[in-house]
Design a protein around this motif. Structure first.
Motif, mmCIF file in Angstrom:
data_model
loop_
_atom_site.group_PDB
_atom_site.id
_atom_site.type_symbol
_atom_site.label_atom_id
_atom_site.label_comp_id
_atom_site.label_asym_id
_atom_site.label_seq_id
_atom_site.Cartn_x
_atom_site.Cartn_y
_atom_site.Cartn_z
ATOM 1 N N MET A 30 14.282 -5.260 7.620
ATOM 2 C CA MET A 30 13.585 -5.453 6.494
ATOM 3 C C MET A 30 14.548 -5.940 5.224
ATOM 4 O O MET A 30 14.123 -6.940 4.469
ATOM 5 C CB MET A 30 12.888 -4.336 5.840
ATOM 6 C CG MET A 30 11.565 -4.014 6.962
ATOM 7 S SD MET A 30 10.150 -3.202 6.324
ATOM 8 C CE MET A 30 10.801 -1.598 5.819
ATOM 9 N N LEU A 52 0.949 -1.330 -0.118
ATOM 10 C CA LEU A 52 0.064 -0.027 0.121
ATOM 11 C C LEU A 52 0.649 1.400 -0.108
ATOM 12 O O LEU A 52 1.884 1.307 0.346
ATOM 13 C CB LEU A 52 -0.795 -0.060 1.269
ATOM 14 C CG LEU A 52 -2.143 -1.007 1.357
ATOM 15 C CD1 LEU A 52 -2.523 -0.935 2.953
ATOM 16 C CD2 LEU A 52 -3.022 -0.586 0.419
ATOM 17 N N PRO A 108 2.212 10.091 5.058
ATOM 18 C CA PRO A 108 3.076 11.196 4.968
ATOM 19 C C PRO A 108 3.077 12.541 3.832
ATOM 20 O O PRO A 108 3.194 13.423 4.074
ATOM 21 C CB PRO A 108 4.534 10.473 4.762
ATOM 22 C CG PRO A 108 3.911 8.955 3.902
ATOM 23 C CD PRO A 108 2.756 8.761 4.508
ATOM 24 N N SER A 142 3.233 2.081 2.997
ATOM 25 C CA SER A 142 3.836 0.838 3.650
ATOM 26 C C SER A 142 5.111 0.765 3.926
ATOM 27 O O SER A 142 5.798 -0.071 4.740
ATOM 28 C CB SER A 142 3.360 -0.380 2.888
ATOM 29 O OG SER A 142 4.016 -0.401 1.535
ATOM 30 N N GLY A 143 5.951 1.609 3.276
ATOM 31 C CA GLY A 143 7.480 1.740 3.461
ATOM 32 C C GLY A 143 8.181 1.076 2.366
ATOM 33 O O GLY A 143 9.380 0.611 2.447
ATOM 34 N N LYS A 144 7.678 1.122 1.052
ATOM 35 C CA LYS A 144 8.337 0.572 -0.107
ATOM 36 C C LYS A 144 9.761 1.377 -0.424
ATOM 37 O O LYS A 144 10.817 0.785 -0.629
ATOM 38 C CB LYS A 144 7.362 0.452 -1.349
ATOM 39 C CG LYS A 144 5.889 -0.117 -1.359
ATOM 40 C CD LYS A 144 5.181 -0.232 -2.352
ATOM 41 C CE LYS A 144 4.754 0.977 -2.707
ATOM 42 N NZ LYS A 144 3.841 1.931 -1.753
ATOM 43 N N SER A 145 9.614 2.691 -0.300
ATOM 44 C CA SER A 145 10.678 3.448 -0.883
ATOM 45 C C SER A 145 11.742 3.476 0.286
ATOM 46 O O SER A 145 12.895 3.276 -0.295
ATOM 47 C CB SER A 145 10.184 4.913 -1.007
ATOM 48 O OG SER A 145 9.353 5.000 -2.022
ATOM 49 N N THR A 146 11.291 3.389 1.467
ATOM 50 C CA THR A 146 11.923 2.889 2.642
ATOM 51 C C THR A 146 12.994 1.768 2.384
ATOM 52 O O THR A 146 14.465 1.704 2.602
ATOM 53 C CB THR A 146 11.445 2.983 3.951
ATOM 54 O OG1 THR A 146 10.925 4.219 4.050
ATOM 55 C CG2 THR A 146 12.480 3.025 5.061
ATOM 56 N N CYS A 148 6.563 -2.584 13.534
ATOM 57 C CA CYS A 148 7.122 -2.818 12.268
ATOM 58 C C CYS A 148 8.711 -3.117 12.628
ATOM 59 O O CYS A 148 9.275 -2.472 13.231
ATOM 60 C CB CYS A 148 6.957 -1.749 11.628
ATOM 61 S SG CYS A 148 5.424 -1.600 10.502
ATOM 62 N N PRO A 149 9.182 -4.014 11.652
ATOM 63 C CA PRO A 149 10.495 -4.233 11.816
ATOM 64 C C PRO A 149 11.209 -2.917 11.222
ATOM 65 O O PRO A 149 10.745 -2.212 10.267
ATOM 66 C CB PRO A 149 10.986 -5.302 10.846
ATOM 67 C CG PRO A 149 9.522 -5.792 10.440
ATOM 68 C CD PRO A 149 8.493 -5.077 10.778
HETATM 69 N N1 LIG Z 1 9.703 0.058 8.895
HETATM 70 C C1 LIG Z 1 9.413 1.331 8.978
HETATM 71 N N2 LIG Z 1 9.144 1.490 10.474
HETATM 72 C C2 LIG Z 1 8.551 2.681 10.621
HETATM 73 N N3 LIG Z 1 8.255 3.564 9.909
HETATM 74 C C3 LIG Z 1 8.503 3.197 8.470
HETATM 75 C C4 LIG Z 1 9.115 2.307 8.126
HETATM 76 N N4 LIG Z 1 9.083 2.221 6.886
HETATM 77 C C5 LIG Z 1 8.649 3.313 6.350
HETATM 78 N N5 LIG Z 1 8.266 4.125 7.344
HETATM 79 C C6 LIG Z 1 7.731 5.399 7.143
HETATM 80 O O1 LIG Z 1 6.508 5.434 6.866
HETATM 81 C C7 LIG Z 1 6.321 6.426 5.788
HETATM 82 C C8 LIG Z 1 6.157 5.957 4.318
HETATM 83 O O2 LIG Z 1 7.275 5.374 3.905
HETATM 84 P P1 LIG Z 1 7.424 5.141 2.417
HETATM 85 O O3 LIG Z 1 8.717 4.559 2.087
HETATM 86 O O4 LIG Z 1 7.599 6.755 1.932
HETATM 87 O O5 LIG Z 1 6.206 4.405 1.848
HETATM 88 P P2 LIG Z 1 5.924 4.092 0.221
HETATM 89 O O6 LIG Z 1 7.024 4.140 -0.435
HETATM 90 O O7 LIG Z 1 5.348 2.557 0.335
HETATM 91 O O8 LIG Z 1 4.653 5.019 0.105
HETATM 92 C C9 LIG Z 1 7.554 7.210 6.059
HETATM 93 O O9 LIG Z 1 7.330 8.281 6.685
HETATM 94 C C10 LIG Z 1 8.692 6.466 6.601
HETATM 95 O O10 LIG Z 1 9.676 7.025 7.310
#
Ligand SMILES: Nc1ncnc2c1ncn2[C@@H]1O[C@H](COP(=O)(O)OP(=O)(O)O)[C@@H](O)[C@H]1O
Ligand SMILES: Nc1ncnc2c1ncn2[C@@H]1O[C@H](COP(=O)(O)OS(=O)(=O)O)[C@@H](OP(=O)(O)O)[C@H]1O
Length: 298
Positions: free
Chosen positions: A282, A115, A237, A118-122, A276-277
């Protein structure tokens, strides 16, 4: 493995190639510097083009090889792919195995789906950083970033989705031209020997499995970031969930457009409300998979 000796020579032009006059080829891998290459045997006028092609390409040799070419001019195999007619595949003398040997890794696509928020880019960033520090060459294709450039004309509006479908009319099983496009680009990077990390919502199963089919030998690794909608919404975000809930964005994934949960993915990263991990752990989960399956060496 190099099968023919190469030496630099001025490029004689597409027309001369097409006519088979100069025996000079400019492989598509000539590089940004535009290095000109020639097949030495061809310079002597004896290179068999067909022999230079891969088995797969030969197997796909088209039925429309023409016999009505001009006298004295070599016949070339051409084919029709989609709406492109009279095109010809140009094989490169340096193949994927050569590149993988050079890089000491195996080209693959790590397809991160989940979604928005969800943290894909992270994960893509953490994974890329981790692999880079281990000496592995990666490239990240981020759906959001690609929408700034190559795919900037594709929105999420209904009429654009219709336009997407019209554009890929000849491509079976694709609902979303953007996902299909990224799949094709990722395939090129994997063929280049890189570990290509994609980060797209890619909400529909049919699109993901069609991208999987583009890649050979289990080199499509689907990573599902299983993060509850309420966690993503809480993060929000970009404020998009709020806008979607307020009805200001239509067709938002998870709100009024479906996210189809993966059932056949290689890796699931589980995240719960309140736990969340970390991005590093991850990334480690994915690195362990790549290592166990031989992608980080050759
Ligand atoms: N493992 C994690 N634990 C806590 N927060 C996270 C984690 N991964 C991402 N985030 C936070 O969640 C938000 C969305 O992450 P992002 O990578 O931009 O998601 P997506 O690319 O899926 O939209 C950001 O503010 C990021 O800092
Ligand atoms: N209607 C709708 N639904 C979902 N997402 C939307 C929408 N409109 C804009 N956005 C923003 O676009 C980002 C998703 O782009 P993707 O290329 O990953 O999407 S997709 O795979 O084609 O579904 C997504 O980025 P991420 O939050 O990084 O996933 C959103 O910021």
């Amino acid at each position: 493995m190099l099968t023919r000796p190469l030496r630099p020579l001025p490029y004689s032009g597409r027309r001369a190639q097409a006519a088979g006059l100069a025996g000079v080829v400019r492989p598509p891998c000539a590089g940004a510097a535009g290095v000109k290459l020639v097949v030495a045997a061809a310079a002597a006028g004896s290179w068999d083009r067909k022999a230079g092609r891969s088995e797969a390409v030969q197997a796909a040799a088209p039925a429309d090889e023409k016999d009505d070419a001009l006298p004295g001019i070599n016949k070339l195999m051409t084919s029709t792919v989609g709406k492109s007619t009279n095109i010809r595949w140009h094989d490169c003398p340096v193949n994927q195995l050569d590149r993988q040997k050079l890089l000491n890794q195996k080209g693959c696509v790590v397809w991160i789906t989940g979604l928005s928020g969800s943290g894909k880019s992270t994960l893509a960033s953490a994974l890329s950083r981790e692999l880079h520090s281990r000496g592995n060459l990666t490239y990240v294709l981020d759906g959001d970033n690609l929408r700034h450039g190559l795919n900037k004309d594709l929105s999420f509006k209904a009429e654009d989705r219709a336009e997407n479908i019209r554009r890929v009319f000849s491509v079976k099983n694709y609902n979303n031209v953007h996902v299909w496009f990224v799949g094709e680009v990722a395939k090129l990077f994997a063929d280049a020997g890189l570990i290509c990390i994609t980060s797209l919502i890619s909400p529909y199963k049919s699109d993901r499995s069609a991208c999987r089919k583009l890649l050979p030998n289990s080199s499509f690794i689907e990573v599902f970031l299983n993060v509850p909608l309420e966690v993503c919404e809480e993060r929000d975000p970009k404020g998009l969930y709020k806008l979607a809930r307020a009805g200001k964005i239509k067709g938002f994934t998870g709100i009024d457009d479906p996210y189809e949960t993966p059932s056949d993915c290689e890796i699931v990263i589980q995240c719960k409300v309140g736990g969340c991990p970390s991005p590093k752990s991850m990334a480690d989960q994915v690195v362990s998979y790549l290592e166990a399956n031989g992608f980080l060496q050759n």
